[in-house]
Write an enzyme that holds these catalytic residues in place. Structure first.
Site, short mmCIF file in Angstrom:
data_model
loop_
_atom_site.label_atom_id
_atom_site.label_comp_id
_atom_site.label_asym_id
_atom_site.label_seq_id
_atom_site.Cartn_x
_atom_site.Cartn_y
_atom_site.Cartn_z
N LYS A 170 3.45 -4.90 -10.49
CA LYS A 170 2.85 -3.61 -10.58
C LYS A 170 4.11 -2.80 -11.50
O LYS A 170 3.60 -1.76 -11.94
CB LYS A 170 2.73 -2.95 -9.28
CG LYS A 170 1.74 -3.45 -8.56
CD LYS A 170 1.58 -2.68 -7.24
CE LYS A 170 0.86 -3.08 -5.88
NZ LYS A 170 -0.61 -3.29 -6.18
N CYS A 203 -7.40 -1.35 0.20
CA CYS A 203 -6.50 -1.88 1.32
C CYS A 203 -5.87 -0.92 1.94
O CYS A 203 -4.82 -0.83 2.57
CB CYS A 203 -5.23 -2.91 0.70
SG CYS A 203 -6.15 -4.42 0.01
N HIS A 214 -0.63 1.25 3.07
CA HIS A 214 -1.52 -0.10 2.71
C HIS A 214 -1.45 -0.95 4.01
O HIS A 214 -0.63 -1.14 4.63
CB HIS A 214 -0.90 -0.56 1.32
CG HIS A 214 -1.41 -1.51 0.87
ND1 HIS A 214 -1.38 -2.74 1.08
CD2 HIS A 214 -2.04 -1.68 -0.40
CE1 HIS A 214 -2.05 -3.79 0.36
NE2 HIS A 214 -2.50 -2.78 -0.61
N ASP A 261 8.20 1.11 1.65
CA ASP A 261 7.06 0.32 0.87
C ASP A 261 7.06 0.86 -0.50
O ASP A 261 6.51 1.80 -0.71
CB ASP A 261 5.77 0.23 1.61
CG ASP A 261 4.77 -0.40 0.82
OD1 ASP A 261 4.81 -1.02 -0.41
OD2 ASP A 261 3.39 -0.50 1.17
N GLN A 276 4.06 0.82 -4.86
CA GLN A 276 3.51 1.65 -5.86
C GLN A 276 4.42 2.75 -6.44
O GLN A 276 4.28 3.03 -7.61
CB GLN A 276 2.52 2.67 -5.26
CG GLN A 276 1.37 1.92 -4.82
CD GLN A 276 0.38 1.38 -5.97
OE1 GLN A 276 0.74 2.01 -7.26
NE2 GLN A 276 -0.38 0.32 -5.87
#
Lengths: 424, 149
Positions: free
Chosen positions: A243, A381, A140, A217, A220
């Site tokens: 999220k 993104c 991302h 990261d 998600q």
């Protein structure tokens, strides 16, 4: 179709995960009960942000109605209550990620700020001219640009692990690029554009064998995969509350205590200091050292309620349910003429990125919208991913705990309608 | 679904499937780039201006049905127009799509009227106007790519 479903059924049986009562879960989310353009809302943009259960909305409201006060600095009852609630969430996050200590958890605005924090502090402490930061082609933008900024400031170089056409990392390239100059590996746990679950355990093992720390990261992954930072042994883990069914503007950076202790502060201000004089200031202990200014107290409390909500259902049950919806969608997609799924990794979760022959994703998005279907269209993104597939954009349906196979049926009917509108 | 038909009229599909003037023009004396990074829509506009008039207009690029049809219809409409007329057409079209005519009476856009349904879809206005912003850049001879996002 049955060939695709079988592994899920086996997995479900093998792990003995109880089936979810999705109707009951849906009733927890007030926003889902509405019509858009006269059609029932089918919300499939969960990778962008998830909806909030009543428990989260109520926790935020309750805080503002009863406990609103600044934290860590008052002797009065309200401040004490607010502080206890705020710090209580840190303990919830600790249990959620299985961190060793609450000292390893910093509240931030979201995964983006978490990564920027690491780049600005750990990065500047550890990265010098000629040093390398190893990323992947599927990141991302928020796990690319902070490192680019760092590279511009320090003269460091970004190295990029390519992906295959099915959307998996080329691990041979990862091993080749990981070298004596590598200062940090920064990788998505779960790709937002493709849904690929990366082999992070292997990545961390390889990197640590060369003494290289790893940032994951988890923006998600956190809502879809059970994360155990001690078991993974990652050095940093970043995720966003919104999220994970929590409010926007709150997220978490996990960092190993030894790194956080060494890192210089990120921003200066109240809360992060011990003593200030015009000659010199001394800083608070971790994690307060990284939390300058009044934090997003209500956001943190909402995040705590979201974590409680997710934990009560269980991430394994959520993952199994979402996986069955995704497998159903992947099988259904094969039946739609002209529909091509982008990202077919063997390990995949929650994301159905797709294109239609001779129909631009923006047209897909508009026509689906008029049928009550909320999907994301664009580059998500992740422009380097689009470049890899030579696509300007894709349409993306992303699933959460409250989505159903029936909604996948509505999506596929909607996609057929798109083709019909376009005379195909 | 009826309002979808207002957006996606047959003429638009026709121009999307078979865009007119879609080629790289040799001998163009005005060109400009348009790019909407969020959508991924991208186009290059070519103009051949002779004696203050647009003798030829063409474009190349990729985009959604609305942006492709808009570019196609625009290049058709531009042929033979003086630079002032092209500028006025840009203003009139932009005003119609964004519903901001600055108090002026709406102008009949002729064949371009098929795009007026876009004004009902605020998220798609940028698709219809990309080619036009690119035209504006070509008329002003701006060196940089423009965007309508």
């Amino acid at each position: 179709m049955s060939g695709v479903k079988k592994p899920v059924e086996r997995r479900l049986r093998g792990e003995a995960v109880p089936a979810l009562d999705v109707a009951r879960i849906r009733a927890d989310f007030p926003i889902l009960d509405q019509q858009v353009y006269g059609k029932p809302l089918v919300y499939l943009d969960n990778a962008a942000t998830t909806q909030k259960p009543r428990a989260v909305i109520d926790a935020v409201t309750r805080y503002y109605e009863h406990d609103n006060s600044n934290v860590h600095r008052g002797v009065h009852a309200l401040s004490q209550r607010a502080t206890e609630e705020y710090e209580g969430v840190r303990e919830k996050v600790r249990a959620f990620l299985n961190a060793r200590s609450v000292r390893e958890l910093v509240f931030v605005r979201g995964a983006t700020e978490a990564i920027n924090l690491v780049a600005a502090t750990f990065g500047r402490m550890r990265v010098r001219e000629g040093g390398e930061i190893l990323l992947t082609e599927m990141e991302h933008h928020s796990n690319i640009v902070p490192w680019q900024l760092l590279a511009e400031q320090t003269g460091a170089v970004l190295k990029v692990v390519p992906i295959t056409d099915s959307g998996e990392l080329v691990m041979e390239e990862f091993e080749r690029l990981l070298g004596p100059r590598t200062r940090l590996v920064a990788v998505a746990h779960l790709s937002n554009a493709l849904g690929t679950i990366n082999p992070v355990r292997r990545i961390i093992g390889l990197a640590h064998a060369q003494g290289v720390p790893v940032l994951l990261d988890g923006a998600q992954a956190a809502p879809h995969i059970r994360v155990d930072v001690q078991d993974l042994d990652c050095d940093f883990y970043a995720f966003s509350g919104h999220k994970l069914y929590g409010p926007t503007g709150i997220g978490v950076l996990y960092g190993k205590e030894k790194w956080l202790e060494d890192m210089p502060p990120y921003q200066g201000g109240g809360e992060m200091i011990r003593q200030v004089s015009f000659k010199r200031s001394t800083y608070s202990d971790i994690p307060a050292k990284f939390e300058a200014g009044t934090p997003n107290i209500a956001g943190a409390i909402g995040l705590g309620a979201a974590i409680d909500y997710v934990q009560a259902i269980g991430l394994d049950a959520i993952a199994a349910h979402e996986h069955s919806v995704l497998e159903y969608a992947l099988a259904a997609a094969e039946e739609v003429p002209g529909m091509r799924v982008v990202g077919c990794a063997r390990a995949k979760a929650s994301i159905l990125s797709f294109v239609l022959e001779r129909i631009h994703p923006h047209d897909i998005g508009t026509i689906l919208d008029r049928q009550g279907l909320a999907v994301r269209v664009g580059h998500h993104c992740a422009m380097p991913v689009m470049e890899h597939y030579c696509l300007p954009a894709t349409a993306r349906a992303s699933f959460a705990v409250y989505n159903t196979r029936e909604e996948v049926d509505v999506l596929m009917a909607g996609i057929r309608k798109v083709r019909e509108v376009f005379g195909q | 679904m009826n309002d979808l038909r207002d957006l996606y009229q047959e003429v638009i599909f026709d121009h999307n499937r078979n865009p007119r003037n879609c080629y790289c023009m040799k001998g163009a004396n005005r060109t400009a780039e348009g790019f909407n990074p969020l959508c991924g829509d991208r186009l290059t506009l070519y103009l051949k201006v002779e004696d203050g008039k647009i003798a030829e207009a063409s474009f190349q690029g990729s985009g959604c049905a609305i942006s492709t049809a808009s570019a196609s219809l625009m290049t058709e409409a531009l042929k033979g127009k003086s630079l002032e007329e092209a500028e006025r057409l840009f203003q009139a079209f932009h005003g119609r799509i964004t519903r901001d005519t600055g108090g002026a009476a709406p102008v009949d856009l002729g064949k371009l009227e098929v795009l007026s349904g876009v004004s009902e879809f605020p998220t798609r206005v940028k698709c219809a106007t990309l080619a036009w912003h690119t035209l504006n850049a070509a008329l002003e001879d701006k060196g940089e790519p423009v965007t309508s996002e």
